[in-house]
Design a protein around this motif. Sequence first.
Motif, short mmCIF file in Angstrom:
data_model
loop_
_atom_site.label_atom_id
_atom_site.label_comp_id
_atom_site.label_asym_id
_atom_site.label_seq_id
_atom_site.Cartn_x
_atom_site.Cartn_y
_atom_site.Cartn_z
N LEU A 25 -5.76 1.84 10.43
CA LEU A 25 -6.30 1.26 9.46
C LEU A 25 -5.45 0.14 8.83
CD1 LEU A 25 -8.89 1.65 7.63
CD2 LEU A 25 -7.47 3.12 6.22
N SER A 153 -13.79 -5.79 4.27
CA SER A 153 -14.21 -4.86 3.13
C SER A 153 -13.15 -3.60 3.06
CB SER A 153 -15.64 -4.42 3.48
OG SER A 153 -16.20 -3.58 2.56
N GLY A 154 -13.37 -2.93 2.15
CA GLY A 154 -12.71 -1.73 2.26
C GLY A 154 -13.33 -0.82 0.98
N ASN A 173 -15.40 8.01 2.70
CA ASN A 173 -14.10 7.99 3.56
C ASN A 173 -14.24 8.96 4.71
OD1 ASN A 173 -12.35 5.72 2.53
ND2 ASN A 173 -12.47 6.92 0.86
N VAL A 240 -12.63 -3.51 8.30
CA VAL A 240 -12.54 -2.80 7.09
C VAL A 240 -10.82 -2.30 7.11
CG1 VAL A 240 -13.12 -0.46 6.50
CG2 VAL A 240 -14.76 -1.79 7.44
N VAL A 241 -10.57 -2.32 5.77
CA VAL A 241 -9.12 -2.39 5.57
C VAL A 241 -8.89 -1.23 4.65
CG1 VAL A 241 -8.61 -4.65 6.22
CG2 VAL A 241 -9.19 -3.91 3.67
N ASP A 242 -7.66 -1.01 4.46
CA ASP A 242 -7.36 0.34 3.44
C ASP A 242 -7.73 -0.26 2.08
OD1 ASP A 242 -6.51 2.46 1.96
OD2 ASP A 242 -4.21 2.16 2.98
N GLY A 243 -8.62 0.21 1.39
CA GLY A 243 -9.20 -0.22 0.07
C GLY A 243 -8.57 0.58 -0.93
#
Length: 364
Positions: A25, A153-154, A173, A240-243
């Motif tokens: 991630l 997005s995250g 998650n 998708v990244v670590d939000g």
Amino acid sequence: MDWTWLCLGLTALPASIGLHNLRRLPGLTGDRAEGLVSVLIPARDEAANVEACVTAALASRGVAVEVVVMDDGSTDGTPEIVRRLAAADPRVRLAAAPPLPPDWTGKVHACARLAEAARGDWLLFIDADVRLAPGAAAAMAAHAAEKRLAMVSGVPRQVIGSLGEALTVPGINFLLLGYLPGGGRAETVRPDLAAACGQLVLCERRAYDAIGGHGAVRRVLHEGLALARLFRTEGHRTEVVDGAPLATCRMYRGFAECWGGFLKNAREGMATPLGLPIWTVLLAGAHLWPWALLPEMQAVLAIALMLALRAAVTIRAREPWWTIPLHPATMLVALAIQWWAMARWLMGRPAGWKGRAYPATKAA
């Protein structure tokens, strides 16, 4: 057939996917970005949230920002609050959404009008209950530019303030990381492996315009996912990244709001005639069935795997530790929401939110 081995296998599947996704991630490290980021906030009766949301966005550093709020027919003090903020800071603008046209959902329509009003090179769509971290806009834009991504997005760190929220919200998650191969990373180019969280979505302006923006997904309720899939279908890269370090969000308050909120998106997710029986086997078999097979050793191992994955996801998502023991109940509630959404669909009952009703459609 030895059912204990089957349930262990069903538990090992998300454990292996989740471990891989957690290791890969992306965490964002950039602190400066070029261009202008337009922070775009659709707001319908958000007087309790909008000031804190705008204030946090204005505190962004490392990139120039403007903040545009689209008042979508609010009946509370939302527009008055934004006008006061705009009078104090020229970076803030208030716009009013025109009447909702046929075949549009409300938030998607407001986001489309926000994009038209935006002046930025980057369009950062956030919900009014989201609080951006100071470096979030710059980090997301820098990551998109470096990796040549059309969309980043995250999932923001979810603020959980009640038992009802603890029984529902952590599923976001867990299902994303435990059951989506690749976890929405850019390397997984297939549209059906795309993912996004509509609470926090950054789009590169030219790519957004090229695919038709929100107008191309006008009938959906789960607009983040639909946009991500459309971007990939049109040959663009999404990730998708670590939000959790980028923003916080308390999306619902209490069980009733959670139930209604997740129910409105269910028909565009799991709650389909083909998909829901499969999801029921996967989730019930991995997260509920092992408890019925105790004290068999395979069941003990399955429960240990399940709780270990849930703990790892909870730590990475920065959610409260006390939600971990509730995990089996969270999966049970998730399935109950999906089956109730299916039942409502079979009865011809539309999806609804904030005083509007929509015939839910399957996401693009």
